[in-house]
Write a protein that holds these residues in place. Sequence first.
Motif, PDB file in Angstrom:
ATOM      1  N   GLU A 107      78.286   6.947  62.743  1.00 25.04           N
ATOM      2  CA  GLU A 107      76.979   7.620  62.778  1.00 25.04           C
ATOM      3  C   GLU A 107      75.851   6.658  62.441  1.00 25.04           C
ATOM      4  O   GLU A 107      74.826   6.621  63.121  1.00 25.04           O
ATOM      5  N   ILE A 154      75.167   4.173  65.216  1.00 30.39           N
ATOM      6  CA  ILE A 154      74.475   4.781  66.351  1.00 30.39           C
ATOM      7  C   ILE A 154      73.006   5.033  66.005  1.00 30.39           C
ATOM      8  O   ILE A 154      72.115   4.780  66.803  1.00 30.39           O
ATOM      9  N   LYS A 155      72.767   5.494  64.761  1.00 32.52           N
ATOM     10  CA  LYS A 155      71.379   5.698  64.311  1.00 32.52           C
ATOM     11  C   LYS A 155      70.602   4.404  64.397  1.00 32.52           C
ATOM     12  O   LYS A 155      69.484   4.367  64.915  1.00 32.52           O
ATOM     13  N   LEU A 172      70.056   3.326  68.131  1.00 33.30           N
ATOM     14  CA  LEU A 172      69.093   4.124  68.875  1.00 33.30           C
ATOM     15  C   LEU A 172      67.740   4.130  68.177  1.00 33.30           C
ATOM     16  O   LEU A 172      66.816   4.805  68.592  1.00 33.30           O
ATOM     17  N   ASP A 177      65.635   7.214  67.471  1.00 32.62           N
ATOM     18  CA  ASP A 177      65.277   8.121  68.569  1.00 32.62           C
ATOM     19  C   ASP A 177      66.438   9.070  68.800  1.00 32.62           C
ATOM     20  O   ASP A 177      67.128   9.024  69.814  1.00 32.62           O
ATOM     21  N   LEU A 178      66.646   9.941  67.812  1.00 32.91           N
ATOM     22  CA  LEU A 178      67.872  10.687  67.767  1.00 32.91           C
ATOM     23  C   LEU A 178      67.593  12.082  67.253  1.00 32.91           C
ATOM     24  O   LEU A 178      66.997  12.251  66.198  1.00 32.91           O
ATOM     25  N   GLU A 179      68.024  13.077  67.991  1.00 28.32           N
ATOM     26  CA  GLU A 179      67.864  14.457  67.522  1.00 28.32           C
ATOM     27  C   GLU A 179      69.050  14.841  66.654  1.00 28.32           C
ATOM     28  O   GLU A 179      68.929  15.579  65.697  1.00 28.32           O
ATOM     29  N   VAL A 193      73.305  13.456  65.591  1.00 31.26           N
ATOM     30  CA  VAL A 193      74.523  12.656  65.783  1.00 31.26           C
ATOM     31  C   VAL A 193      75.588  13.171  64.829  1.00 31.26           C
ATOM     32  O   VAL A 193      75.315  13.459  63.669  1.00 31.26           O
ATOM     33  N   ILE A 253      76.114  13.297  70.408  1.00 35.27           N
ATOM     34  CA  ILE A 253      74.812  12.649  70.243  1.00 35.27           C
ATOM     35  C   ILE A 253      73.784  13.320  71.142  1.00 35.27           C
ATOM     36  O   ILE A 253      74.027  13.527  72.332  1.00 35.27           O
ATOM     37  N   SER A 286      69.903  12.610  72.179  1.00 35.05           N
ATOM     38  CA  SER A 286      68.833  11.623  72.046  1.00 35.05           C
ATOM     39  C   SER A 286      67.975  11.555  73.304  1.00 35.05           C
ATOM     40  O   SER A 286      68.471  11.756  74.411  1.00 35.05           O
ATOM     41  N   VAL A 332      76.290   4.086  74.526  1.00 37.18           N
ATOM     42  CA  VAL A 332      76.883   4.353  73.212  1.00 37.18           C
ATOM     43  C   VAL A 332      78.013   3.376  72.929  1.00 37.18           C
ATOM     44  O   VAL A 332      78.115   2.819  71.833  1.00 37.18           O
ATOM     45  N   THR A 353      77.382  13.437  75.010  1.00 38.60           N
ATOM     46  CA  THR A 353      75.998  12.977  74.923  1.00 38.60           C
ATOM     47  C   THR A 353      75.097  13.859  75.768  1.00 38.60           C
ATOM     48  O   THR A 353      75.501  14.360  76.812  1.00 38.60           O
TER      49      THR A 353
END
Length: 104
Positions: A30, A33-34, A37, A40-42, A44, A61, A63, A78, A96
């Motif tokens: 996590e 990935i945060k 990105l 820019d992530l809603e 995960v 995810i 995004s 990803v 995703t």
Amino acid sequence: SSHGSHFVPSCDFLMSDMDNDRVITADELESKIKQGLDGDLEFVQAVDESDGCGAKFIITIVSNVFKGKPLLAQHRLVNKLIAEELKFIHALTLKTSAPVAPTA
């Protein structure tokens, strides 16, 4: 170093063809990935499906980065972010999507 009963014997079986002892955690995936990105992530969420063995994950995810990209491109993106971790994971399921824009 033995971790006592924390490791389920099935882990050894799962990881038998892996040449290392690195265990990937959901948190690790996590945060990677945060970072990748750049916020820019809603949403995960990484879930270890192998009882903490770090062998099998499902990652969800959401995004904006995925907007207008075909699924393959989304997954490739990803996979690139967690390329290092993927070497230690047997099976990965990615879910995703781009955020659904609220209809005005």
